[in-house]
Design a protein around this motif. Structure first.
Motif, mmCIF file in Angstrom:
data_model
loop_
_atom_site.group_PDB
_atom_site.id
_atom_site.type_symbol
_atom_site.label_atom_id
_atom_site.label_comp_id
_atom_site.label_asym_id
_atom_site.label_seq_id
_atom_site.Cartn_x
_atom_site.Cartn_y
_atom_site.Cartn_z
ATOM 1 N N ILE A 24 -5.810 5.242 6.159
ATOM 2 C CA ILE A 24 -5.880 3.896 6.600
ATOM 3 C C ILE A 24 -6.709 3.556 7.757
ATOM 4 O O ILE A 24 -7.632 2.760 7.800
ATOM 5 N N LEU B 34 0.804 -1.279 0.006
ATOM 6 C CA LEU B 34 -0.098 -0.078 0.004
ATOM 7 C C LEU B 34 0.755 1.283 -0.003
ATOM 8 O O LEU B 34 1.512 1.627 1.144
ATOM 9 N N THR C 101 0.989 -0.783 12.918
ATOM 10 C CA THR C 101 0.588 -0.309 11.663
ATOM 11 C C THR C 101 1.244 -1.014 10.499
ATOM 12 O O THR C 101 2.065 -1.702 10.788
#
Length: 314
Positions: A152, A6, A115
């Motif tokens: 996100i 991502l 994360t």
């Protein structure tokens, strides 16, 4: 193990992680209540902001930061997860969550979100040079990573006390640490409240910068410790706005700090009774006169005495 790319992140999703549920998790969220004398004093100053709330179910962000060719393995990411969310038996010591749940006698439950990995694309030498030129490389990395994280996550979940600041952020970098004063590769808690940028409408405040390799330290060659989170636990104390209690200058004032008797002094043991009182965790008795006072062990009860200072009336 599944990997998802991502943008600048590499998201590694751990399936069936042994620490998927923290030892301090709760099914009913504890509502926020500011019982901390320290935080109440900070809130009265318009130029200061509370970092991590000291009570309730608090969520923090942990960002694994890859520097240059120092890549995180799947094992590294599991280690970071355990360092923050693991049980005492899993770490052989304490995680950030288990430690502060015990310190607060259940008043504080920290849940860490690990994360996606943020790869800076820059080498150690690049950041060494920028650091020597006076640049705050940790500020740069924090800003860049949060700009992606807001795409996100709903970052409002990380502002438990609703003061418009993200409560707690940890940048865990992949290269080894150094004790060289001219190196940025150490551990600290920094204040970035001067940051003008916002992320999901929230500002930044206190955050922790530390190497994953601190987790490999073996104090006194203690092989029973699988994951040593003591440095990060100490820096978390600063997220609450606690000071260091060790001796910065042996030639100014009394020497010796607290003699190693507190986590905020020597990275070992419990938080001291003074800190617990500041954060609203103490079970204290105020001494108003002569009498017999019974104290249970502080580590299991948070008992302490508060003796008011009275001026000599003579």
């Amino acid at each position: 193990m599944k990997k998802i790319k991502l943008d600048n992140f590499e998201l590694k999703v751990i399936i069936n992680s042994s620490s998927s549920s923290s030892s301090s998790s709760s099914t009913t969220q504890i509502p926020y209540e500011n019982v901390s004398p320290l935080h109440k004093a900070i809130e009265k100053d318009n130029d200061l902001h509370v970092g991590l709330p000291s009570t309730g179910d608090v969520k923090v962000l942990v960002v694994p930061v890859e520097i240059g060719n120092n890549k995180f393995s799947d094992e590294d990411l599991e280690k970071i997860d355990l360092a923050f969310n693991g049980t005492s038996s899993e770490t052989g010591y304490e995680s950030v969550s288990s430690y502060y749940n015990k310190c607060s006698q259940g008043k504080l439950n920290i849940e860490a979100t690990i994360t996606p990995v943020y790869s800076t694309g820059k080498s150690e030498s690049y950041y060494d040079t920028r650091y020597l030129l006076g640049n705050d490389i940790d500020y740069e990395i924090l800003d860049n990573s949060l700009s992606l994280l807001e795409e996100i996550y709903d970052l409002s979940e990380y502002d438990y006390n609703k003061d418009s600041y993200i409560d707690g952020i940890y940048l865990i970098y992949s290269c080894n640490y150094s004790s060289d004063d001219l190196s940025p590769w150490w551990a600290w808690c920094a204040d970035y409240s001067q940051n003008k940028n916002t992320y999901d409408g929230l500002k930044t405040n206190l955050f922790v910068w530390a190497s994953i390799h601190f987790l490999d330290d073996k104090p006194n060659s203690d092989t029973s410790i699988n994951i040593n989170a003591e440095t990060i636990i100490h820096e978390t104390g600063h997220l609450f706005s606690l000071d260091d209690y060790y001796d910065y200058d042996e030639f100014t004032g009394p020497s010796g700090g607290l003699g190693g008797a507190s986590m905020m002094d020597s990275n070992v043991g419990d938080q001291d009774s003074f800190s617990k009182a500041l954060l609203g965790w103490s079970n204290h008795t105020i001494v108003n006169g002569e009498g017999t006072y019974t104290l249970r062990p502080s580590e299991s009860s948070n008992d302490c005495l508060i003796i008011p200072l009275r001026e000599n009336e003579d």
